[in-house]
Design an enzyme around this catalytic site. Structure first.
Site, PDB file in Angstrom:
ATOM      1  NE  ARG A  33      13.336  -4.470  -6.809  1.00  0.00           N
ATOM      2  CZ  ARG A  33      12.471  -4.301  -5.805  1.00  0.00           C
ATOM      3  NH1 ARG A  33      12.512  -5.084  -4.745  1.00  0.00           N
ATOM      4  NH2 ARG A  33      11.576  -3.342  -5.872  1.00  0.00           N
TER       5      ARG A  33
ATOM      6  CG  ASP B 194       3.314  -2.218  -3.939  1.00  0.00           C
ATOM      7  OD1 ASP B 194       3.963  -2.168  -4.995  1.00  0.00           O
ATOM      8  OD2 ASP B 194       3.802  -1.925  -2.825  1.00  0.00           O
TER       9      ASP B 194
HETATM   10  O1  LIG Z   1       8.124   3.904  -0.860  1.00  0.00           O
HETATM   11  C1  LIG Z   1       7.607   2.800  -0.644  1.00  0.00           C
HETATM   12  O2  LIG Z   1       7.388   2.380   0.515  1.00  0.00           O
HETATM   13  C2  LIG Z   1       7.228   1.966  -1.805  1.00  0.00           C
HETATM   14  C3  LIG Z   1       7.159   2.511  -3.071  1.00  0.00           C
HETATM   15  C4  LIG Z   1       6.728   1.750  -4.269  1.00  0.00           C
HETATM   16  O3  LIG Z   1       7.877   1.498  -5.073  1.00  0.00           O
HETATM   17  P1  LIG Z   1       8.208   2.300  -6.449  1.00  0.00           P
HETATM   18  O4  LIG Z   1       8.306   3.738  -6.154  1.00  0.00           O
HETATM   19  O5  LIG Z   1       9.518   1.709  -6.854  1.00  0.00           O
HETATM   20  O6  LIG Z   1       7.090   2.002  -7.407  1.00  0.00           O
HETATM   21  C5  LIG Z   1       6.074   0.425  -3.885  1.00  0.00           C
HETATM   22  O7  LIG Z   1       5.946  -0.404  -5.001  1.00  0.00           O
HETATM   23  C6  LIG Z   1       6.834  -0.296  -2.794  1.00  0.00           C
HETATM   24  O8  LIG Z   1       6.224  -1.509  -2.439  1.00  0.00           O
HETATM   25  C7  LIG Z   1       6.909   0.551  -1.544  1.00  0.00           C
HETATM   26  C1  LIG Z   2       7.592  -3.672  -4.531  1.00  0.00           C
HETATM   27  C2  LIG Z   2       7.501  -4.045  -3.257  1.00  0.00           C
HETATM   28  O1  LIG Z   2       8.480  -3.911  -2.329  1.00  0.00           O
HETATM   29  P1  LIG Z   2       9.986  -3.343  -2.429  1.00  0.00           P
HETATM   30  O2  LIG Z   2      10.121  -2.549  -3.686  1.00  0.00           O
HETATM   31  O3  LIG Z   2      10.139  -2.526  -1.212  1.00  0.00           O
HETATM   32  O4  LIG Z   2      10.882  -4.549  -2.427  1.00  0.00           O
HETATM   33  C3  LIG Z   2       6.241  -4.641  -2.758  1.00  0.00           C
HETATM   34  O5  LIG Z   2       6.110  -4.831  -1.542  1.00  0.00           O
HETATM   35  O6  LIG Z   2       5.340  -4.983  -3.562  1.00  0.00           O
END
Ligand SMILES: O=C(O)C1=C[C@@H](OP(=O)(O)O)[C@@H](O)[C@H](O)C1
Ligand SMILES: C=C(OP(=O)(O)O)C(=O)O
Length: 408
Positions: A98, A292
């Site tokens: 990632r 999500d």
């Molecule tokens: O800031 C956060 O708590 C999150 C941001 C989102 O990620 P992205 O900004 O990478 O889409 C989301 O998908 C993740 O589960 C939680």
């Molecule tokens: C993308 C998610 O989490 P993270 O990016 O924090 O691993 C999620 O909870 O769907």
């Protein structure tokens, strides 16, 4: 592997979900920066939150945050400003795929000392904490909002605060607004105007009790159950109509497209079907603000045999798995005709109804397990590696059993 089935009767009952993991992980980091002045109530019991909590207090120099994206990103910024401390921040095999380059570049531009230990642009990282000497940064906003939140969370600790200029398409924006609103709640001067975020320096905050609202992304699976099982009624606590969480958009999305009504009574969210609702044949949605719950919505469409076009999904391929490919693989087992691009998913029809017990793979992704579970109201299903739910919602299977689902 588990087999999941339901009695075929409407689903009725009440459950309690713990706090949002996004809010929890932000508050834990801020609390650590402010010498534990906060008393945080209804903290998430997600593994991602436990890992965050442990990482913030450990004296170990090797920190493994497994699959927790927010912990990886937020802690990278946190350790970058811990003077006289060097840590290695690593994670699961998937975490090592990632990307984190955008955040590392931004922190380096502010003066941080961070190096890649394996592949350039990806964890694991070696971070030697330093006093940062720059106070403004330009950052691409189209890869992950978590990089930007990470910078915001440490912004108050820099001598002159931090100005962040967002470049390109802003994705997952409600998560940025959540960060700002949470910081404002603690008395921190943080705001976003057009494409510029400003965080003012702040040495101390007043001690207070802060209650985390329960996790809306986790609530999505119950919206899907009610949509697929008419006459169901589910109560979930503790939720409010006005939320800091972008996934509270579930209320409007499921009301409009699937006829699920949400009402609130003293923190209890009541879900039930609107008896006068008329289902349309096609759902078109831009999911950029709510990545999500994209999997949940795709599966609800399949359960209802609806065609759909979900767009704004460019972040899905860098989450716990390539969620677009995973959805295509699994939804095709149900006869759906699925087309994916780099940022969209389209279901153009159905080959046949499924009749054998389908077995779903979960790809180390909690949401792949949870999003298919509501299909059990229609037909028994099997799910591989059910333990993946620990990441965000460890009580998921227990809560389904409370609502009358059978699990073997
Ligand atoms: O800031 C956060 O708590 C999150 C941001 C989102 O990620 P992205 O900004 O990478 O889409 C989301 O998908 C993740 O589960 C939680
Ligand atoms: C993308 C998610 O989490 P993270 O990016 O924090 O691993 C999620 O909870 O769907």
């Amino acid at each position: 592997m588990i087999q999941l089935s339901s009695s075929g009767l409407p689903v009725r009952g009440s459950i309690q979900i713990t706090g949002s993991k996004s809010e929890s992980n932000r508050l834990l980091l801020l609390n650590q920066l402010y010498q534990n002045t906060l008393n945080i109530e209804n903290l998430s019991n997600a593994e991602d939150t436990q890992l965050m909590q442990k990482a913030l207090v450990t004296s170990d120099s090797l920190i493994d945050i497994h699959h927790a994206g927010t912990a990886m990103r937020f802690l990278t910024a946190y350790f970058a400003i811990q003077e006289n401390k060097t840590v290695t921040l690593t994670g699961s095999d998937r975490m090592k795929q990632r990307p984190i380059q955008v955040l590392v570049e931004a922190l380096r531009a502010l003066g941080a000392d961070i190096s890649y230990l394996e592949k350039e642009g990806f964890p694991p990282l070696r971070i030697s904490g330093k006093k940062l000497q720059q106070f403004s940064i330009v950052i691409p906003a189209d890869v992950s909002s978590q990089y930007i939140t990470a910078l915001m969370l440490i912004g108050t600790q820099l001598e002159q605060g931090l100005t962040i200029e967002l470049q390109g398409k802003i994705i997952s924006k409600p998560y940025l607004l959540m960060s700002i609103k949470l910081m404002n709640k603690l008395g921190i001067d943080a705001n976003i105007q057009n494409n510029t975020i400003s965080i003012k320096p702040k040495k101390n905050i007043e001690s207070r009790t802060i209650q985390v609202e329960s996790d809306w992304s986790s609530a999505s699976y119950y919206y899907s159950i009610v949509a697929l099982s008419l006459n169901s009624e589910i109560q979930i606590s503790t939720y409010y109509a006005a939320s800091l969480q972008g996934d509270s958009a579930l209320q409007a999305l499921y009301r409009k497209h699937f006829g699920v009504d949400s009402t609130f009574d003293n923190g209890i969210l009541h879900l039930k079907n609107n008896p006068n609702f008329e289902l349309s044949e096609y759902v078109e949605l831009d999911m950029n603000h709510t990545p999500d719950i994209a999997q949940t919505i795709a599966v609800t469409c399949v359960g209802k045999q609806l065609k759909c076009h979900l767009t704004g999904l460019e972040t899905l391929k860098i989450k716990e798995t390539d969620r677009l490919q995973a959805l295509k693989n699994e939804l095709e087992k149900l006869g759906a005709i699925v087309h994916i691009t780099a940022d969209s998913l389209r279901i153009t029809g159905y080959r046949e109804k499924f009749d054998e017990i389908p077995t779903f793979e979960t790809y180390n992704d909690h949401r792949m397990a949870m999003c298919v579970a509501p299909l059990a109201v229609l037909h028994p299903i099997a799910i591989e590696h059910p333990e993946v739910v620990e990441k965000s919602y460890p009580d998921f299977w227990r809560d389904l059993m409370t609502l009358g689902f059978q699990l073997h």
